[in-house]
Design a protein around this motif. Structure first.
Motif, short mmCIF file in Angstrom:
data_model
loop_
_atom_site.label_atom_id
_atom_site.label_comp_id
_atom_site.label_asym_id
_atom_site.label_seq_id
_atom_site.Cartn_x
_atom_site.Cartn_y
_atom_site.Cartn_z
N HIS A 150 15.29 14.24 -4.63
CA HIS A 150 15.37 14.21 -3.16
C HIS A 150 14.31 15.12 -2.53
N ASN A 151 13.58 14.53 -1.60
CA ASN A 151 12.56 15.27 -0.87
C ASN A 151 13.09 15.54 0.53
N PRO A 152 13.30 16.77 0.97
CA PRO A 152 12.73 18.02 0.47
C PRO A 152 13.65 18.91 -0.35
N LEU A 192 18.57 5.95 1.05
CA LEU A 192 18.98 6.90 -0.01
C LEU A 192 17.76 7.22 -0.88
N HIS A 193 17.59 8.47 -1.26
CA HIS A 193 16.52 8.83 -2.19
C HIS A 193 17.06 8.58 -3.60
N ALA A 194 16.39 7.76 -4.39
CA ALA A 194 16.91 7.42 -5.71
C ALA A 194 17.06 8.65 -6.59
N VAL A 223 16.80 1.96 -0.87
CA VAL A 223 16.60 3.03 -1.84
C VAL A 223 15.12 3.38 -1.89
N ASP A 224 14.81 4.63 -1.54
CA ASP A 224 13.43 5.08 -1.59
C ASP A 224 13.20 5.72 -2.96
N PHE A 225 12.33 5.10 -3.77
CA PHE A 225 12.15 5.52 -5.16
C PHE A 225 10.71 5.98 -5.35
N ALA A 226 10.45 7.24 -5.01
CA ALA A 226 9.08 7.75 -5.04
C ALA A 226 8.79 8.60 -6.27
N TYR A 227 9.84 8.89 -7.10
CA TYR A 227 9.64 9.86 -8.18
C TYR A 227 10.26 9.41 -9.50
N GLN A 228 10.25 8.12 -9.80
CA GLN A 228 10.89 7.68 -11.05
C GLN A 228 10.19 8.33 -12.25
N GLU A 252 -5.01 5.60 -4.18
CA GLU A 252 -5.20 4.16 -4.38
C GLU A 252 -4.16 3.35 -3.61
N ARG A 253 -3.14 4.02 -3.10
CA ARG A 253 -2.11 3.40 -2.26
C ARG A 253 -1.45 2.22 -2.98
N VAL A 254 -0.53 2.57 -3.85
CA VAL A 254 0.15 1.51 -4.60
C VAL A 254 1.65 1.76 -4.67
N THR A 264 15.58 14.88 5.46
CA THR A 264 14.93 13.83 4.65
C THR A 264 13.43 14.05 4.65
N TRP A 265 12.71 13.20 3.90
CA TRP A 265 11.24 13.26 3.91
C TRP A 265 10.78 13.15 5.37
N ALA A 266 9.88 14.04 5.76
CA ALA A 266 9.52 14.16 7.17
C ALA A 266 9.00 12.86 7.78
N PRO A 273 0.85 -1.20 0.00
CA PRO A 273 0.00 0.00 0.00
C PRO A 273 0.89 1.25 0.00
N GLY A 274 1.22 1.76 -1.18
CA GLY A 274 2.04 2.95 -1.33
C GLY A 274 3.51 2.71 -1.02
N GLY A 275 4.28 3.76 -1.26
CA GLY A 275 5.70 3.71 -0.89
C GLY A 275 5.85 3.65 0.62
N THR A 276 4.95 4.30 1.34
CA THR A 276 5.02 4.28 2.80
C THR A 276 4.85 2.86 3.31
N GLY A 277 3.92 2.11 2.72
CA GLY A 277 3.72 0.72 3.11
C GLY A 277 4.98 -0.09 2.88
N SER A 320 9.40 1.31 -3.79
CA SER A 320 8.86 2.10 -4.92
C SER A 320 7.50 2.66 -4.53
N SER A 321 7.24 3.87 -5.03
CA SER A 321 5.90 4.44 -4.90
C SER A 321 5.38 4.75 -6.29
N PHE A 322 4.11 4.46 -6.56
CA PHE A 322 3.49 4.87 -7.83
C PHE A 322 2.46 5.96 -7.61
N SER A 323 2.53 6.59 -6.43
CA SER A 323 1.59 7.68 -6.13
C SER A 323 1.78 8.83 -7.08
N LYS A 324 3.04 9.23 -7.31
CA LYS A 324 3.29 10.44 -8.11
C LYS A 324 3.32 10.13 -9.60
N ASN A 325 4.11 9.12 -10.01
CA ASN A 325 4.28 8.95 -11.45
C ASN A 325 3.07 8.29 -12.13
C1 LIG Z 1 10.62 10.47 -0.48
C2 LIG Z 1 9.27 9.86 -0.35
N1 LIG Z 1 9.17 8.58 -0.03
C3 LIG Z 1 7.98 7.98 0.09
C4 LIG Z 1 6.81 8.67 -0.09
C5 LIG Z 1 5.51 7.94 0.12
O1 LIG Z 1 4.72 7.81 -0.94
P1 LIG Z 1 3.29 7.09 -0.87
O2 LIG Z 1 2.28 8.19 -0.93
O3 LIG Z 1 3.27 6.21 -2.05
O4 LIG Z 1 3.19 6.34 0.41
C6 LIG Z 1 6.86 10.02 -0.43
C7 LIG Z 1 5.63 10.78 -0.60
O5 LIG Z 1 5.56 11.97 -0.51
C8 LIG Z 1 8.13 10.63 -0.57
O6 LIG Z 1 8.26 11.91 -0.90
#
Ligand SMILES: Cc1ncc(COP(=O)(O)O)c(C=O)c1O
Length: 396
Positions: free
Chosen positions: A182-184, A177-179, A210-215, A253-255, A129-131, A101-105, A242-247
């Motif tokens: 980098h957020n923020p 590592l952010h792939a 490797v956190d890949f949220a923005y491929q 839908e949490r994927v 890093t991402w909060a 369920p999402g990259g967070t999952g 991997s997160s498919f939330s953004k791309n």
């Molecule tokens: C760096 C990073 N990792 C993970 C996530 C989590 O994404 P998701 O919404 O798919 O859980 C985000 C979302 O903002 C992010 O910026």
């Protein structure tokens, strides 16, 4: 029992979204949240997604449970996207993938797996890093440490300090590592710097997560995977969230996906058996819909090509806004040079605005920015740019 509870602080970013929603000023601008916005300020549903949903609606015949690791072909499709179909990791079967369920999952399952099976391993996160990274990892029981990453004076990577810090990380610890994108900060290592990072990680026996949220949001699907692929050397182990939330624009839908790369196919299967227990005792098995959309699009040549074009459109708009913002700021003021914004990647940049300046922007101009100065470039449009830059110039 509940009467004894103390209120928890609101989420720093989502709290601002709430305040933005309630703000009655029509000219308000929101640069806080982490979602893509198009030129009209909307977060659209991609055309490829709508088409995939139509097909799913017609073809779905059951709502029975998925397996613990999700849709059967999903893992292969995700790995091909991460490494390309010919990569040794894809052809050797030494990687396993779970639909999450999402990259967070994915990050949380990775955290649970690491804490349960490697209880003495600490996890190292970039500063900043991402909060949500520290919160997710701590909730899983891990100890979170930080390594230097961003130099606010120069708006660039603190590369020497980063390498020095990596050389002190004990073998068996984990580095997040952010792939790309980098957020923020929007600041990514160059391909040459990734090579040096991978050298140290390999030499010291550190496990990369490797956190890949923005491929696809930075330069391109393959270019954005350059760091991941540098870390994917023969025999090296790693984890990818991997997160498919953004791309895919599939936020609600949490994927996402969790991929674990082991040294051999046999070890990968053993890791999978442990990961399945982490999932079973958490959310049991993933939701179908978002994963079904992603698998449908990735498998179909026509939908995939539409998707790639749609991601390129989002990327080009973000990069266009980066340039327009930097150029417009240069016209408005010489008090600060914002040209660094043009060289950064993804939706976010660290603007360098102080919390006091951010407060004035919100109070006096209805412009919402996270108090640490992070801006979502995708919240900018050609229509709001003049007003935004005038306001920033006036608070500098
Ligand atoms: C760096 C990073 N990792 C993970 C996530 C989590 O994404 P998701 O919404 O798919 O859980 C985000 C979302 O903002 C992010 O910026």
């Amino acid at each position: 029992m509940f009467e004894q509870l103390q209120p928890a602080p609101p989420d720093a970013i989502l709290g601002l979204t709430e305040a933005f929603r309630k703000d009655a000023r029509p000219e308000k601008i929101n640069l806080t949240v982490g979602v893509y916005k198009d030129a009209s300020g909307q977060t659209p549903i991609l055309r490829c997604v709508k088409e995939a949903e139509k097909r799913l609606l017609e073809s779905e015949s059951s709502k029975s449970y998925l397996g613990i690791d999700g849709i059967p072909e999903y893992g292969r499709l995700v790995r091909e996207l991460l490494w390309g179909p010919q990569h040794e990791i894809v052809t050797s079967s030494r990687a396993v993938t779970l639909q999450t369920p999402g990259g967070t999952g994915a990050l949380r399952v990775a955290g649970d797996f690491l804490h349960k099976l490697f209880p003495s391993a600490k996890i190292w996160c970039s500063q900043p890093t991402w909060a949500n990274h520290p919160g997710v990892f701590k909730a899983a029981g891990l100890t979170v440490e930080t390594y230097p990453y961003f130099d606010p004076e120069r708006n660039s990577l603190k590369f020497d300090a980063l390498i020095e810090a990596l050389q002190q990380i004990p073998a068996g610890d984990v580095i997040c590592l952010h792939a790309c994108c980098h957020n923020p900060t929007g600041v990514d290592p160059t391909p040459e710097q990734w090579k040096q990072i991978a050298d140290v990680v390999q030499e010291r026996g550190i496990l990369p997560l490797v956190d890949f949220a923005y491929q696809g949001f930075g330069v391109g699907f393959d270019e954005d995977a350059a760091g991941l692929r540098e870390l994917s050397r023969p025999g090296m182990e790693l984890i990818v969230a991997s997160s498919f939330s953004k791309n895919f624009g599939l936020y609600c839908e949490r994927v996402g996906a969790l991929t674990v790369v082991a040294a051999s196919a046999e070890t990968a299967q053993t890791a999978l058996s442990q990961l399945k227990i982490c999932v079973r005792t958490n959310y049991s098995n993933p939701p179908y819909h978002g994963g079904g959309i992603v698998a449908t699009v990735l498998q179909d040549a026509e939908l995939r090509s539409t998707w790639e074009q749609e991601v390129a459109t989002m990327r080009d708009r973000i990069n266009g806004m980066r340039k327009l913002f930097a150029d417009t700021m240069a016209q408005k003021t010489s008090a600060r040079d914002f040209s660094f914004i043009k060289n950064q990647h993804g939706m976010f940049s660290q603007s360098g605005l102080t919390p006091e300046q951010v407060d004035r922007l919100r109070e006096d101009y209805a412009i919402y920015i996270v108090r640490n100065g992070r801006i979502n470039v995708a919240g900018m449009t050609e229509d709001n740019m003049e007003r935004l830059c005038d306001a920033i110039a006036s608070v500098l």
